[in-house]
Scaffold this motif. Structure first.
Motif, PDB file in Angstrom:
ATOM      1  N   CYS A 133      34.877   2.528  30.033  1.00 27.10           N
ATOM      2  CA  CYS A 133      35.998   3.096  29.271  1.00 27.10           C
ATOM      3  C   CYS A 133      35.526   2.782  27.786  1.00 27.10           C
ATOM      4  O   CYS A 133      35.101   2.000  27.326  1.00 27.10           O
ATOM      5  CB  CYS A 133      36.828   2.185  29.681  1.00 27.10           C
ATOM      6  SG  CYS A 133      38.373   2.359  28.444  1.00 27.10           S
ATOM      7  N   CYS A 151      37.699  -0.432  26.114  1.00 29.88           N
ATOM      8  CA  CYS A 151      37.625  -1.523  26.412  1.00 29.88           C
ATOM      9  C   CYS A 151      36.309  -1.484  27.307  1.00 29.88           C
ATOM     10  O   CYS A 151      35.831  -0.434  27.904  1.00 29.88           O
ATOM     11  CB  CYS A 151      38.709  -1.983  27.166  1.00 29.88           C
ATOM     12  SG  CYS A 151      38.847  -1.408  28.969  1.00 29.88           S
ATOM     13  N   CYS A 202      39.461   3.830  31.401  1.00 27.40           N
ATOM     14  CA  CYS A 202      39.783   2.880  32.606  1.00 27.40           C
ATOM     15  C   CYS A 202      41.394   3.307  33.094  1.00 27.40           C
ATOM     16  O   CYS A 202      41.897   3.942  32.183  1.00 27.40           O
ATOM     17  CB  CYS A 202      39.554   1.452  32.573  1.00 27.40           C
ATOM     18  SG  CYS A 202      40.792   0.653  31.476  1.00 27.40           S
TER      19      CYS A 202
HETATM   20 ZN   LIG Z   1      39.986   0.360  29.399  1.00 29.64          ZN
END
Ligand SMILES: [Zn+2]
Length: 168
Positions: A111, A114, A141
């Motif tokens: 991702c 994050c 994500c």
């Molecule tokens: Zn994420």
């Protein structure tokens, strides 16, 4: 049967522009609804920024230092959800390519926002002036992906989903 209303600000603006003859940017501003809720994550088209990709980019920089001491600072950007070096120096040898390709490969399953595992997802970047401008492919994500409920039937969105999410 009533014609379906265009669902994105861009579509509404084009329709408004055709009807009124005003400038596209004026029409777009007029058709942007400030009431839509902003997502927690702001996806920015072409930006490779984000806590998920940052370590990958930092490691690539360290590895580049080793294989190519005077390398220019890479202009990392995101394109269709992939991390790439814009204007990659094609003349460089395989050891430089190995670093770049490794970073791209890692980013394709991380991702961008994050450090969770991610995959190609179609999201809607938010612009404070124009609202939901257009669907965009990001590596994301489940938590960082966000699609405004009113845009889940958008044709351009669905086409990108079919191309990038469902054939993964
Ligand atoms: Zn994420």
């Amino acid at each position: 049967m009533p014609k379906k209303n265009p669902s994105t600000a861009a579509q509404r603006a084009r329709q408004r522009q055709a009807a009124t003859g005003e400038k596209y940017t004026t029409a777009l501003r007029a058709e942007t609804r400030p009431a839509v809720q902003r997502p927690a994550v702001r996806h920015r088209p072409f930006s490779a920024g984000g806590a998920g990709w940052a370590p990958i980019i930092r490691r690539a920089a360290r590895e580049l230092d080793e294989v190519w001491p005077d390398h220019p600072t890479p202009a990392w950007e995101e394109k269709f959800g992939d991390l790439c070096w814009k204007g990659t120096p094609w003349s460089q040898g395989p050891e430089v390519w190995a670093v770049v390709n490794q970073a791209t490969r890692e980013a394709s399953s991380t991702c961008q926002t994050c450090p969770s595992p991610g995959r190609k997802r179609v999201v809607w970047p938010w612009d404070s002036e124009y609202g939901w401008v257009m669907p965009w492919v990001k590596t994301c994500c489940d938590t960082c992906a966000y699609v405004p409920p009113q845009l889940r039937d958008d044709q351009a969105y669905l086409e990108l989903v079919e191309r990038y999410e469902e054939r993964g």
